[in-house]
Design a protein around this motif. Structure first.
Motif, mmCIF file in Angstrom:
data_model
loop_
_atom_site.group_PDB
_atom_site.id
_atom_site.type_symbol
_atom_site.label_atom_id
_atom_site.label_comp_id
_atom_site.label_asym_id
_atom_site.label_seq_id
_atom_site.Cartn_x
_atom_site.Cartn_y
_atom_site.Cartn_z
ATOM 1 N N PHE A 304 0.823 -1.202 0.000
ATOM 2 C CA PHE A 304 0.000 0.000 0.000
ATOM 3 C C PHE A 304 0.864 1.261 0.000
ATOM 4 C CE2 PHE A 304 -3.353 -2.833 1.949
ATOM 5 C CZ PHE A 304 -4.198 -2.767 0.854
ATOM 6 N N HIS A 305 2.018 1.171 0.654
ATOM 7 C CA HIS A 305 2.934 2.305 0.665
ATOM 8 C C HIS A 305 3.377 2.652 -0.751
ATOM 9 C CE1 HIS A 305 6.971 4.174 2.180
ATOM 10 N NE2 HIS A 305 6.080 5.085 1.874
ATOM 11 N N ASP A 306 3.729 1.639 -1.532
ATOM 12 C CA ASP A 306 4.150 1.895 -2.909
ATOM 13 C C ASP A 306 3.014 2.416 -3.770
ATOM 14 O OD1 ASP A 306 6.754 1.345 -2.515
ATOM 15 O OD2 ASP A 306 6.814 -0.551 -3.601
ATOM 16 N N LEU A 307 1.819 1.850 -3.591
ATOM 17 C CA LEU A 307 0.665 2.369 -4.318
ATOM 18 C C LEU A 307 0.402 3.823 -3.919
ATOM 19 C CD1 LEU A 307 -1.703 -0.731 -4.107
ATOM 20 C CD2 LEU A 307 -0.705 0.209 -6.200
ATOM 21 N N GLY A 308 0.542 4.122 -2.638
ATOM 22 C CA GLY A 308 0.370 5.491 -2.169
ATOM 23 C C GLY A 308 1.389 6.444 -2.760
#
Length: 455
Positions: A304-308
């Motif tokens: 989710f961090h990378d998607l964010g």
């Protein structure tokens, strides 16, 4: 974040599209139908908003033209364009519906295309982190043929109302309505070539989707083989080459040609950025929903961090392109260019949409997603992704509606209802598509890297 051992051979999950999620999606569609019907009734009995604001915009455009004219007749061209815009934007409630249909079809097929584009980028870049959510990206492509069919129908029933250049008298030098600027674009803007481009683009995108979808599902059946992965890489690169050309032309055809006299050399990139940040936001929102339903067990806060980070980065990218286009037009003060923003900023029907769009697409994503923690918390991701999806819907509304309806194009219940119907249909196609195969790719050579991804 500590990692636990995972059995690579036992990570498959089968999504079941039933229960509360299906009811919520269908409920959105039902609400959209209700709002749309109410909006249609209001249009039928309420009529337009009056022409005072449009005449004010025309007068402002003429004033700018007279001041900024370079002595080569540009002021006259802009005045003629403004008058012509009023002619082809003749108000009727059916024109509003046709415009709403066209705008939503363009917006959602673009999200589907860019979601699929994001999938192919993962393979072209040899990315391993995204493996657990690649099936979500892939399934966005399922809406491409559906959106293409709606787009074709919308054009066939509304082309003369939406696109000024489709009137044959504009190309006839003997006609009093003859337009030399549009005549100069006849080699590109003509109905046969336009329809061929639309059909070919959608058909080729669809073929690429079915090829890659078949390879992805077949990969699940072949243990220890990288044949399907390598084929997917090669086909993804081929798609990206075709996409690079077709996306820009599609944005010129489907959006920029509505304001036939106006053009921007940055427009293809601008639409790309708007579609892309919305697609990545939609992918993230689907992943969050599945995670909260108990699926995607191997997806963690690092994914989710990378998607964010992509959401944050693409929001800044869109903002940069918006500002670059706006400031250059503002500074140059060329009448043929400024008329585009005069129509959107001088009208009270659009100004509040313009401000809201900037707030949703830049200010909120920038300040909310700036911190590391915000990118790793599903609560913040849900808020930002929903805001961005709405914000860029407003962006496409502003790109399309003022060019067609002029002062009659302020936000209506019919537009909102149509948007909810499309949203429901789009979400239904995506979630239903996820039931066709496992959520997690099997035998992907980078699945282990995806599982143990850490940022």
């Amino acid at each position: 974040m500590a990692h636990v051992d995972v059995d690579i051979n036992n990570i498959q999950e089968q999504f079941s599209f039933s229960g509360d999620l299906k009811k919520k999606i269908l409920g959105i569609g039902g609400l959209g139908v209700l709002v749309l019907v109410i909006g249609i009734v209001m249009l039928m009995f309420g009529g337009g908003h009056g022409h005072e604001e449009h005449h004010a915009a025309l007068e402002a455009a003429a004033n700018v033209a007279s001041v900024a004219s370079d002595g080569h007749g540009h002021a006259a061209d802009v005045a003629a364009h403004a008058e012509g815009g009023e002619h082809h934007g003749g108000f009727h409630w059916t024109t509003v519906l046709k415009t709403n249909l066209w705008m939503n079809a363009v917006y959602f097929i673009g999200i589907a295309l860019l979601g699929f584009f994001f999938f192919t980028i993962q393979f072209a870049a040899n990315a391993g982190w995204s493996t657990p959510v690649q099936r979500i990206m892939l399934n966005f492509g399922r809406f491409i043929p559906i959106g293409g069919a709606i787009l074709l129908v919308a054009f066939l029933i509304g082309n003369h109302d939406i696109f000024h250049w489709t009137h044959s008298y504009l190309f006839d030098p003997t006609s009093p309505e003859f337009d030399p600027v549009i005549k100069g674009k006849e080699g590109f803007l003509n109905l046969p070539f336009y329809l061929v481009r639309m059909v070919v683009f959608v058909a080729v995108w669809t073929v690429f989707f079915f090829m890659l979808n078949k390879l992805s599902t077949n990969e699940d059946l072949h243990v220890g083989s990288t044949v399907h992965f390598r084929r997917t890489q090669r086909i993804s690169v081929a798609f990206l080459i075709f996409f690079g050309v077709s996306e820009s032309i599609a944005s010129w055809d489907w959006i920029m040609s509505i304001d036939t006299h106006w053009y921007s050399t940055l427009f293809g990139w601008y639409c790309l950025a708007s579609w892309l940040v919305t697609a990545v936001s939609s992918i993230t929102l689907v992943a969050v929903i599945l995670k909260e339903m108990g699926y995607l067990k191997i997806v963690n806060e690092n994914h989710f961090h990378d998607l964010g980070k992509f959401i944050f980065g693409f929001s800044i990218f869109w903002s940069y392109l918006f500002l670059a286009q706006f400031l250059l037009i503002y500074y140059a003060n060329i009448p043929e260019e400024t008329i585009y923003f005069i129509e959107r900023l001088r009208s009270g029907n659009y100004f509040w949409i313009f401000v809201t769009m900037l707030l949703f697409n830049f200010v909120m994503p920038f300040f909310i997603m700036m911190t590391r923690d915000a990118k790793r918390k599903t609560m913040f991701l849900k808020i930002v992704t929903v805001v961005i999806i709405i914000g860029h819907w407003l962006d496409f509304y502003l790109m399309i509606t003022p060019g067609v309806l002029k002062e009659n194009g302020g936000m209506t219940l019919s537009a909102i209802g149509m948007g909810l119907v499309f949203l429901s249909g789009f979400a239904y196609v995506i979630f239903n598509g996820l039931t066709k195969a496992g959520l997690i790719p099997q035998n992907h050579p980078m699945i282990e890297e995806g599982i143990y991804h850490h940022t």
